[in-house]
Design a protein around this motif. Structure first.
Motif, mmCIF file in Angstrom:
data_model
loop_
_atom_site.group_PDB
_atom_site.id
_atom_site.type_symbol
_atom_site.label_atom_id
_atom_site.label_comp_id
_atom_site.label_asym_id
_atom_site.label_seq_id
_atom_site.Cartn_x
_atom_site.Cartn_y
_atom_site.Cartn_z
ATOM 1 N N ASP A 1 -8.669 4.320 -8.401
ATOM 2 C CA ASP A 1 -8.922 4.168 -9.847
ATOM 3 C C ASP A 1 -7.727 4.621 -10.695
ATOM 4 O OD1 ASP A 1 -11.344 3.810 -8.600
ATOM 5 O OD2 ASP A 1 -12.445 5.293 -9.781
ATOM 6 N N TYR B 1 -18.930 -10.802 -3.378
ATOM 7 C CA TYR B 1 -17.472 -10.621 -3.336
ATOM 8 C C TYR B 1 -16.773 -11.961 -3.092
ATOM 9 C CZ TYR B 1 -18.102 -5.520 -3.005
ATOM 10 O OH TYR B 1 -18.427 -4.213 -3.250
ATOM 11 N N ASP C 1 0.866 -1.181 0.000
ATOM 12 C CA ASP C 1 0.000 0.000 0.000
ATOM 13 C C ASP C 1 0.903 1.231 0.000
ATOM 14 O OD1 ASP C 1 -3.201 0.604 1.036
ATOM 15 O OD2 ASP C 1 -1.745 2.245 1.167
HETATM 16 N N1 LIG Z 1 -16.504 -3.483 -6.502
HETATM 17 C C1 LIG Z 1 -17.021 -2.599 -5.686
HETATM 18 O O1 LIG Z 1 -18.201 -2.700 -5.343
HETATM 19 C C2 LIG Z 1 -16.213 -1.487 -5.131
HETATM 20 C C3 LIG Z 1 -16.627 -0.822 -3.969
HETATM 21 C C4 LIG Z 1 -15.815 0.183 -3.442
HETATM 22 C C5 LIG Z 1 -14.643 0.536 -4.076
HETATM 23 N N2 LIG Z 1 -14.271 -0.106 -5.235
HETATM 24 C C6 LIG Z 1 -13.001 0.251 -5.906
HETATM 25 O O2 LIG Z 1 -11.932 -0.319 -5.149
HETATM 26 C C7 LIG Z 1 -10.789 0.527 -5.198
HETATM 27 C C8 LIG Z 1 -10.355 0.850 -3.761
HETATM 28 O O3 LIG Z 1 -11.420 1.466 -3.086
HETATM 29 P P1 LIG Z 1 -11.433 1.563 -1.494
HETATM 30 O O4 LIG Z 1 -12.818 1.954 -1.137
HETATM 31 O O5 LIG Z 1 -10.827 0.356 -0.900
HETATM 32 O O6 LIG Z 1 -10.466 2.819 -1.282
HETATM 33 P P2 LIG Z 1 -9.585 3.159 0.006
HETATM 34 O O7 LIG Z 1 -9.250 4.600 -0.118
HETATM 35 O O8 LIG Z 1 -10.224 2.661 1.238
HETATM 36 O O9 LIG Z 1 -8.240 2.303 -0.211
HETATM 37 C C9 LIG Z 1 -7.313 2.569 -1.224
HETATM 38 C C10 LIG Z 1 -5.924 2.217 -0.667
HETATM 39 O O10 LIG Z 1 -4.966 2.327 -1.726
HETATM 40 C C11 LIG Z 1 -3.801 2.973 -1.210
HETATM 41 N N3 LIG Z 1 -3.123 3.563 -2.373
HETATM 42 C C12 LIG Z 1 -3.293 4.794 -2.913
HETATM 43 N N4 LIG Z 1 -2.555 4.910 -4.037
HETATM 44 C C13 LIG Z 1 -1.881 3.731 -4.181
HETATM 45 C C14 LIG Z 1 -0.971 3.231 -5.128
HETATM 46 N N5 LIG Z 1 -0.622 3.959 -6.202
HETATM 47 N N6 LIG Z 1 -0.458 2.004 -4.949
HETATM 48 C C15 LIG Z 1 -0.810 1.250 -3.866
HETATM 49 N N7 LIG Z 1 -1.680 1.670 -2.931
HETATM 50 C C16 LIG Z 1 -2.225 2.885 -3.093
HETATM 51 C C17 LIG Z 1 -4.310 3.944 -0.177
HETATM 52 O O11 LIG Z 1 -3.294 4.268 0.750
HETATM 53 C C18 LIG Z 1 -5.448 3.154 0.450
HETATM 54 O O12 LIG Z 1 -5.029 2.379 1.548
HETATM 55 C C19 LIG Z 1 -11.205 1.772 -6.004
HETATM 56 O O13 LIG Z 1 -10.778 1.629 -7.325
HETATM 57 C C20 LIG Z 1 -12.722 1.752 -5.934
HETATM 58 O O14 LIG Z 1 -13.336 2.354 -7.061
HETATM 59 C C21 LIG Z 1 -15.010 -1.109 -5.743
#
Ligand SMILES: NC(=O)c1ccc[n+]([C@@H]2O[C@H](COP(=O)([O-])OP(=O)(O)OC[C@H]3O[C@@H](n4cnc5c(N)ncnc54)[C@H](O)[C@@H]3O)[C@@H](O)[C@H]2O)c1
Length: 336
Positions: A75, A277, A36
């Motif tokens: 994203d 999931y 992360d």
């Molecule tokens: N399928 C679904 O229903 C669903 C639901 C929610 C989110 N999502 C997608 O999942 C992804 C994550 O969402 P989330 O809610 O867990 O977000 P989040 O902000 O909780 O977690 C993202 C994590 O990525 C880390 N991060 C940031 N840039 C990074 C990089 N370049 N390399 C590695 N780590 C990095 C951050 O520190 C953070 O811990 C997004 O793309 C979101 O669109 C999908």
């Protein structure tokens, strides 16, 4: 056969949930490493689940112990990480969306086409939700007759302030576009958008009513309302010539509280789609172990959703019906 080694990039909400599922309930795979951008987050997950913590996403992708990668970072990072996984010849499950833009998604598809084998799956997990899969199965069986309407509802209790009226279409509706394509088994041909006034709970954000037409002519209406207050509520009803079939997400309990009796409404998507999931991960791992293409959304499916989004945004701005650009599907992405 030994368990598949899995690496997770991004250990926020989604990555931590997937890590816990992998570590606890998914047969045939083991969580090897996490990474992360915020190392303390990765360390918390690594320590709790006994996985290595790596400092660099590309090092995780190239790690010889890792057979497949879950991308759960924001994203904007999806395309570059997906391209790196393809270059390494490793399977990658990218949380939705496939990429932050249509152009980046197209680069991923082109890279996969050059590679010649499907490595990318997109996290459109509703394709594994028991309700959606039963709706699809019933339609395909012929028992319902031909489909005429698909009514969809996507409601959140609340949404963060950064979700604008535009993002209601460009982000919140993404799962609905994929679910409609999955349920009907065809492409979306055109889009219109009608915007009611904002709720007093979010005075600058308009809910959206998206009206799509599939290539066969099936009419699809999608209400997207991020400020519904009472909970997270996803609905779908497919109206066909001989029957209608609808999602009925019944919790196994009924709640009596504050003068009311009824099933509780989930408060977020993690609760509502927990089974989906889990089943998505189980199917992904099983397909990888068999050496067959994953049965979930392909990169091509991942690209279809933003094409619909593009048409919806143009329709919203112009107040007209806009045709969706539907390129010819390459043989690699023909349903197996
Ligand atoms: N399928 C679904 O229903 C669903 C639901 C929610 C989110 N999502 C997608 O999942 C992804 C994550 O969402 P989330 O809610 O867990 O977000 P989040 O902000 O909780 O977690 C993202 C994590 O990525 C880390 N991060 C940031 N840039 C990074 C990089 N370049 N390399 C590695 N780590 C990095 C951050 O520190 C953070 O811990 C997004 O793309 C979101 O669109 C999908």
């Amino acid at each position: 056969m030994t368990d598949l080694g899995i690496g997770i990039i991004g250990t926020g909400v989604m990555g931590t949930d997937h890590a816990a599922r992998l570590a606890g309930r998914i047969a045939g795979a083991r969580l090897v490493a996490v990474q992360d951008a915020d190392r303390t987050r990765a360390e918390a997950v690594g320590k709790a689940l006994g996985a290595r913590v790596l400092g660099d996403a590309l090092a995780l992708i190239d790690d010889p112990e890792i057979d497949a990668i879950l991308v759960c970072s924001p994203d904007a990072s999806h395309a570059s990480l997906g391209l790196a996984a393809i270059a390494a010849g490793k399977a990658v499950l990218i949380e939705k969306p496939l990429a932050a833009s249509l152009a980046e998604g197209e680069r991923l598809v082109q890279a996969e086409l050059r590679h010649g084998r499907r490595l990318v799956q997109v996290g459109f997990m509703r394709r594994f939700d028991p309700g959606y899969t039963e709706m699809r199965r019933s339609l395909v069986s012929g028992a319902l007759g031909a489909p005429l309407f698909l009514h969809c509802r996507h409601r959140n209790a609340t949404a963060p302030d950064y979700i604008t009226s535009e993002l209601v279409i460009a982000s919140s509706a993404g799962h609905e576009f994929d679910a409609a394509r999955f349920l009907l088994g065809e492409e979306i041909a055109s889009a219109m958008v009608i915007s009611p006034p904002p709720s007093r709970h979010a005075p600058t954000r308009q809910p959206q009513l998206i009206v799509l037409q599939a290539e066969s002519g099936v009419a699809i209406d999608i209400e997207v309302f991020n400020d519904a207050s009472y909970g997270y509520d996803v609905r779908a009803e497919l109206v066909c010539e001989d029957a209608t079939i609808a999602l009925h997400p019944a919790p196994p309990t009924t709640l009596r509280q504050a003068g009311r009796d009824g099933p509780a409404v989930p408060q977020d998507w993690r609760q509502r789609f927990d089974d989906a999931y889990r089943l998505q991960l189980e199917n992904w791992i099983a397909a990888l172990r068999r050496g067959t293409p994953a049965s979930g959304a392909s990169a091509w499916d991942g690209l279809a959703a933003p094409r619909v989004t593009e048409a919806c945004l143009a329709a919203w701005l112009s107040g007209t019906q806009v045709l969706v650009d539907i390129p010819e599907r390459p043989a690699l992405y023909e349903p197996g």
